[in-house]
Scaffold this active site. Structure first.
Site, PDB file in Angstrom:
ATOM      1  N   SER A 253      64.656   3.274 -26.229  1.00  0.00           N
ATOM      2  CA  SER A 253      65.528   3.307 -25.060  1.00  0.00           C
ATOM      3  C   SER A 253      66.934   3.772 -25.383  1.00  0.00           C
ATOM      4  O   SER A 253      67.452   3.550 -26.470  1.00  0.00           O
ATOM      5  CB  SER A 253      65.558   1.939 -24.396  1.00  0.00           C
ATOM      6  OG  SER A 253      66.462   1.103 -25.100  1.00  0.00           O
ATOM      7  N   LYS A 254      67.478   4.405 -24.377  1.00  0.00           N
ATOM      8  CA  LYS A 254      68.840   4.907 -24.453  1.00  0.00           C
ATOM      9  C   LYS A 254      69.792   3.743 -24.722  1.00  0.00           C
ATOM     10  O   LYS A 254      70.701   3.825 -25.526  1.00  0.00           O
ATOM     11  CB  LYS A 254      69.120   5.536 -23.090  1.00  0.00           C
ATOM     12  CG  LYS A 254      70.460   6.150 -22.920  1.00  0.00           C
ATOM     13  CD  LYS A 254      70.463   6.858 -21.576  1.00  0.00           C
ATOM     14  CE  LYS A 254      71.871   7.150 -21.114  1.00  0.00           C
ATOM     15  NZ  LYS A 254      71.878   7.890 -19.856  1.00  0.00           N
ATOM     16  N   ARG A 255      69.513   2.631 -24.026  1.00  0.00           N
ATOM     17  CA  ARG A 255      70.423   1.499 -24.127  1.00  0.00           C
ATOM     18  C   ARG A 255      70.437   0.908 -25.535  1.00  0.00           C
ATOM     19  O   ARG A 255      71.468   0.468 -26.032  1.00  0.00           O
ATOM     20  CB  ARG A 255      70.023   0.414 -23.114  1.00  0.00           C
ATOM     21  CG  ARG A 255      71.154  -0.512 -22.756  1.00  0.00           C
ATOM     22  CD  ARG A 255      70.817  -1.301 -21.539  1.00  0.00           C
ATOM     23  NE  ARG A 255      69.412  -1.701 -21.613  1.00  0.00           N
ATOM     24  CZ  ARG A 255      68.977  -2.938 -21.502  1.00  0.00           C
ATOM     25  NH1 ARG A 255      69.831  -3.907 -21.308  1.00  0.00           N
ATOM     26  NH2 ARG A 255      67.698  -3.219 -21.560  1.00  0.00           N
ATOM     27  N   GLY A 257      70.012   2.575 -28.114  1.00  0.00           N
ATOM     28  CA  GLY A 257      70.500   3.591 -29.046  1.00  0.00           C
ATOM     29  C   GLY A 257      69.440   4.051 -30.024  1.00  0.00           C
ATOM     30  O   GLY A 257      69.762   4.444 -31.147  1.00  0.00           O
TER      31      GLY A 257
END
Ligand code: GLU
Length: 484
Positions: A253-255, A257
């Protein structure tokens, strides 16, 4: 048959690791068949377009060595390779489908559709476009077109029957048409095709023989096959790829990282290690072999060994693999890559980076961990004097209190502060004192590093710190021991 594969990213942000892997597999398959690897930018959804994202795609693929044979920047026989620049290409095919009854003009406004959707959903149903405009006569359609009423073109999806196809990875797939298809828009009001339409037209016009993409497209494939058939075109071979996951239940996930290529490069992973590892996330060579260069992957890759269960991206495994790549790196290249990380804590400190790099290369798993490992060179850390105790080295605080006062004048006497000189002088004294080597070198190293584990031993650290700093630290440590 000339194999032609493509990577068809949408420029909506950074490069997801799953995307890099898709590109890698498409590249490997093309190259091992002496075929062509094509890059196509799918930017027909202008609302999702992110400035600079196309450059990120180019830079990432180039860094990974995934050079394309045809693409936006280098051209090729099937250009342009950016969908928004091909806008005029799609409408004639949509019109052909209208003429053959596989598609139709739709004049419903957003509001009208919304109202009908709300009614269906309120009655507990699931909304699908209701073929409202399918029944307009040719004259009615022409009148509306002449009147300039905004239109879209929709696919006239079958409402009965099934569609089956065979996927290289997932095997035989069958979907009920009523469930997997709807009258999706082919051409939008702005004249742009949707992805669902453009991918079919472009894959055909670009002669793509093998379509590799994420498994999220498995259930959309019946729609595409419907279009291929309606246009009388050959359906490409499908190779759907399992999702790249952090673990069995979590996506990258982007969140967190951990989703983007750049997250890993910023942390100090080597592209070669990342590409090597990514190849193994979802594919295995059928042997225990783990290390592959890109050309070796071209040789070894086998689409029939792509797994149909999620590919687990194990960052610990990647770290291990990265450390192996770093250990084998050319020294000067390591030094060049390590220097900015050294600078983060040592800038302006006049430390011999070459020597430090020699000590650090085998101890680097990812570059971003270098600063924490060498921070003690910049500043003496707080430490507990209990670490002077080491059973094996026959050291403890009492021993240190005896040894450090002996060492100080010896070190002060060294005028040419080289590692060799420090070594020779101290070793000679240890002989002379009749002490165990460890019982001198352990206190020496602790007193100037403040930690039990360091890259290099007492001599290396004393050399790196320089004479003045070494003596300053040793005196301060001795003072602490004496005041304890
Ligand atoms: N533009 C699509 C995406 O980025 C490509 C899917 C495909 O390869 O057809 O997901």
């Amino acid at each position: 048959m000339q194999v032609r594969t493509r990577f068809a990213p949408s420029p909506t942000g950074f490069m997801h690791l799953g995307g890099v892997r898709t590109a890698l597999y498409a590249y490997l398959y093309a190259k091992q068949n002496n075929g062509s690897f094509i890059l196509r930018i799918e930017d027909t959804d202008q609302e999702r377009f992110v400035e600079g994202a196309t450059e990120v795609i180019y830079d990432t693929l180039r860094a990974c060595g995934l050079n394309w044979d045809e693409g936006p920047d280098i051209g090729g026989p099937c250009g342009p390779y950016i969908q928004s620049q091909r806008k005029a290409t799609y409408l004639p095919y949509a019109k052909q489908l209208v003429a053959s009854g596989h598609a139709y003009y739709c004049f419903c406004t957003k509001e009208e559709i919304e109202a009908r959707r709300a009614a269906v959903e309120a009655a507990g149903g699931t909304w699908k476009y209701d073929k409202h405009c399918l029944h307009l006569s040719q004259e009615e359609v022409q009148q509306k077109l002449d009147a300039g009423i905004p239109w879209t073109i929709r696919m006239n999806a079958p409402t009965e029957g099934e569609t089956s196809y065979s996927d290289v990875v997932f095997g035989d797939m069958t979907f009920k048409n009523a469930e997997s298809m709807d009258d999706m828009v082919l051409i939008k009001q702005d004249g742009m095709p949707t992805y669902n339409f453009a991918n079919v037209i472009d894959d055909h016009l670009m002669g793509i023989t093998h379509v590799m993409r994420g498994m999220e497209y498995l259930s959309s494939t019946p729609r595409y096959n419907y279009l291929y058939n309606a246009l009388g075109w050959e359906i490409p071979t499908y190779i759907h790829l399992p999702t790249v996951m952090r673990d069995a239940t979590h996506k990258l996930s982007k969140r967190d990282g951990d989703a983007y290529y750049s997250d890993y490069i910023d942390k100090g992973f080597l592209t070669e290690a990342l590409v090597n590892y990514l190849a193994l996330v979802g594919w295995n060579p059928g042997t225990d072999r783990e290390f592959f260069t890109l050309p070796e992957l071209v040789e070894a890759f086998d689409i029939h060994r792509i797994n149909n269960s999620p590919g687990i991206f194990d960052v610990n495994k990647l770290e291990w693999m990265n450390s192996q790549y770093i250990a084998k790196m050319d020294f000067d290249q390591y030094l060049a890559m390590a220097t900015p990380w050294f600078d983060k804590v040592l800038a302006g400190k006049n430390i011999d980076y070459r020597r430090l790099a020699e000590l650090m290369q085998s101890r680097t798993d990812i570059f971003s961990r270098i600063p924490e490992k060498i921070a003690f060179l910049a500043e003496m850390p707080e430490y507990d004097t209990a670490i002077f105790f080491n059973k094996k080295q026959k050291s403890d605080e009492t021993v240190a209190k005896e040894v450090l006062p002996l060492l100080l004048p010896v070190l002060e006497g060294i005028s040419d502060w080289t590692e060799q000189n420090i070594h020779d002088v101290v070793m000679e004294k240890i002989q002379e004192w009749g002490r165990k080597t460890g019982s001198v070198l352990w206190p020496m190293r602790i007193s100037i590093s403040g930690q039990e584990s360091t890259p290099g031993g007492a001599f290396e650290i004393a050399y790196l710190l320089g004479k003045e700093e070494t003596l300053r630290r040793m005196r301060a440590s001795l003072a602490r021991l004496e005041n304890a």
